[in-house]
Design a protein around this motif. Sequence first.
Motif, PDB file in Angstrom:
ATOM      1  N   ALA A  68      72.968  35.599  76.566  1.00  0.00           N
ATOM      2  CA  ALA A  68      74.045  36.125  77.410  1.00  0.00           C
ATOM      3  C   ALA A  68      75.271  35.215  77.357  1.00  0.00           C
ATOM      4  CB  ALA A  68      73.555  36.270  78.851  1.00  0.00           C
ATOM      5  N   VAL A  69      75.054  33.914  77.359  1.00  0.00           N
ATOM      6  CA  VAL A  69      76.172  32.965  77.268  1.00  0.00           C
ATOM      7  C   VAL A  69      76.885  33.114  75.925  1.00  0.00           C
ATOM      8  CG1 VAL A  69      76.708  30.503  77.052  1.00  0.00           C
ATOM      9  CG2 VAL A  69      75.297  31.294  78.927  1.00  0.00           C
ATOM     10  N   ALA A  70      76.144  33.220  74.852  1.00  0.00           N
ATOM     11  CA  ALA A  70      76.747  33.340  73.524  1.00  0.00           C
ATOM     12  C   ALA A  70      77.549  34.631  73.383  1.00  0.00           C
ATOM     13  CB  ALA A  70      75.662  33.270  72.449  1.00  0.00           C
ATOM     14  N   VAL A  71      76.986  35.734  73.835  1.00  0.00           N
ATOM     15  CA  VAL A  71      77.669  37.024  73.694  1.00  0.00           C
ATOM     16  C   VAL A  71      78.924  37.068  74.548  1.00  0.00           C
ATOM     17  CG1 VAL A  71      77.460  39.488  74.177  1.00  0.00           C
ATOM     18  CG2 VAL A  71      75.628  38.303  72.994  1.00  0.00           C
ATOM     19  N   THR A  72      78.834  36.656  75.811  1.00  0.00           N
ATOM     20  CA  THR A  72      80.015  36.714  76.671  1.00  0.00           C
ATOM     21  C   THR A  72      81.085  35.720  76.230  1.00  0.00           C
ATOM     22  OG1 THR A  72      78.983  35.227  78.284  1.00  0.00           O
ATOM     23  CG2 THR A  72      78.786  37.610  78.681  1.00  0.00           C
ATOM     24  N   SER A  73      80.678  34.567  75.708  1.00  0.00           N
ATOM     25  CA  SER A  73      81.666  33.608  75.201  1.00  0.00           C
ATOM     26  C   SER A  73      82.378  34.162  73.973  1.00  0.00           C
ATOM     27  CB  SER A  73      80.987  32.284  74.848  1.00  0.00           C
ATOM     28  OG  SER A  73      80.455  31.680  75.991  1.00  0.00           O
ATOM     29  N   PHE A  74      81.623  34.776  73.070  1.00  0.00           N
ATOM     30  CA  PHE A  74      82.226  35.381  71.890  1.00  0.00           C
ATOM     31  C   PHE A  74      83.201  36.494  72.282  1.00  0.00           C
ATOM     32  CE2 PHE A  74      82.155  38.804  68.705  1.00  0.00           C
ATOM     33  CZ  PHE A  74      82.726  38.130  67.640  1.00  0.00           C
ATOM     34  N   LEU A  75      82.813  37.346  73.222  1.00  0.00           N
ATOM     35  CA  LEU A  75      83.697  38.427  73.649  1.00  0.00           C
ATOM     36  C   LEU A  75      84.947  37.906  74.346  1.00  0.00           C
ATOM     37  CD1 LEU A  75      81.160  41.116  74.907  1.00  0.00           C
ATOM     38  CD2 LEU A  75      82.609  41.214  72.871  1.00  0.00           C
ATOM     39  N   THR A  76      84.808  36.841  75.125  1.00  0.00           N
ATOM     40  CA  THR A  76      85.975  36.239  75.774  1.00  0.00           C
ATOM     41  C   THR A  76      86.949  35.716  74.731  1.00  0.00           C
ATOM     42  OG1 THR A  76      84.646  35.639  77.700  1.00  0.00           O
ATOM     43  CG2 THR A  76      86.732  34.480  77.405  1.00  0.00           C
ATOM     44  N   ILE A  77      86.437  35.019  73.723  1.00  0.00           N
ATOM     45  CA  ILE A  77      87.303  34.522  72.648  1.00  0.00           C
ATOM     46  C   ILE A  77      87.946  35.685  71.911  1.00  0.00           C
ATOM     47  CG2 ILE A  77      87.275  33.324  70.418  1.00  0.00           C
ATOM     48  CD1 ILE A  77      85.083  31.514  71.631  1.00  0.00           C
ATOM     49  N   PHE A  78      87.205  36.728  71.646  1.00  0.00           N
ATOM     50  CA  PHE A  78      87.720  37.907  70.953  1.00  0.00           C
ATOM     51  C   PHE A  78      88.887  38.533  71.726  1.00  0.00           C
ATOM     52  CE2 PHE A  78      87.449  42.557  70.229  1.00  0.00           C
ATOM     53  CZ  PHE A  78      87.715  42.571  68.876  1.00  0.00           C
ATOM     54  N   PHE A  79      88.758  38.674  73.044  1.00  0.00           N
ATOM     55  CA  PHE A  79      89.830  39.284  73.839  1.00  0.00           C
ATOM     56  C   PHE A  79      91.039  38.353  73.958  1.00  0.00           C
ATOM     57  CE2 PHE A  79      86.410  42.041  75.690  1.00  0.00           C
ATOM     58  CZ  PHE A  79      86.867  43.207  75.075  1.00  0.00           C
ATOM     59  N   VAL A  80      90.810  37.053  74.035  1.00  0.00           N
ATOM     60  CA  VAL A  80      91.936  36.105  74.085  1.00  0.00           C
ATOM     61  C   VAL A  80      92.715  36.158  72.790  1.00  0.00           C
ATOM     62  CG1 VAL A  80      92.511  33.647  74.118  1.00  0.00           C
ATOM     63  CG2 VAL A  80      90.948  34.574  75.812  1.00  0.00           C
ATOM     64  N   LEU A  81      92.027  36.199  71.662  1.00  0.00           N
ATOM     65  CA  LEU A  81      92.708  36.292  70.386  1.00  0.00           C
ATOM     66  C   LEU A  81      93.435  37.634  70.246  1.00  0.00           C
ATOM     67  CD1 LEU A  81      90.104  34.647  67.986  1.00  0.00           C
ATOM     68  CD2 LEU A  81      92.250  33.675  68.840  1.00  0.00           C
ATOM     69  N   GLY A  82      92.878  38.685  70.818  1.00  0.00           N
ATOM     70  CA  GLY A  82      93.541  39.987  70.796  1.00  0.00           C
ATOM     71  C   GLY A  82      94.843  39.982  71.602  1.00  0.00           C
ATOM     72  N   LEU A  83      94.868  39.228  72.673  1.00  0.00           N
ATOM     73  CA  LEU A  83      96.090  39.138  73.462  1.00  0.00           C
ATOM     74  C   LEU A  83      97.144  38.282  72.793  1.00  0.00           C
ATOM     75  CD1 LEU A  83      94.668  38.753  77.075  1.00  0.00           C
ATOM     76  CD2 LEU A  83      96.131  40.585  76.225  1.00  0.00           C
ATOM     77  N   GLY A  84      96.711  37.332  71.969  1.00  0.00           N
ATOM     78  CA  GLY A  84      97.660  36.447  71.299  1.00  0.00           C
ATOM     79  C   GLY A  84      98.344  37.091  70.107  1.00  0.00           C
ATOM     80  N   ALA A  85      97.788  38.167  69.616  1.00  0.00           N
ATOM     81  CA  ALA A  85      98.373  38.798  68.408  1.00  0.00           C
ATOM     82  C   ALA A  85      99.575  39.621  68.727  1.00  0.00           C
ATOM     83  CB  ALA A  85      97.314  39.678  67.736  1.00  0.00           C
TER      84      ALA A  85
END
Length: 85
Positions: A68-85
Amino acid sequence: MSEDRIQLWIRLCVIAGLCAYCWYWCIRSIIFYRRNGFDFGKDFGPKVYAGGFLVPPKAKFFIAMPFAVAVTSFLTIFFVLGLGA
């Protein structure tokens, strides 16, 4: 701000909150089980169900919580990178 950005911000807030919750329980579980000599006879933390059955404490500690920690951390990074683009 476009509608796509608003949706990304909402998703980020939800996933980041879930990520913080998972990290919180994972760290608390490590502290609890370390102080008790890794006695998995005592269940600690939120109840976790897989396939309709309650996950035993040892499987929750070694498999469910880190996953659960790995999946939610990966998704958080994915959404942060999506906002930066």
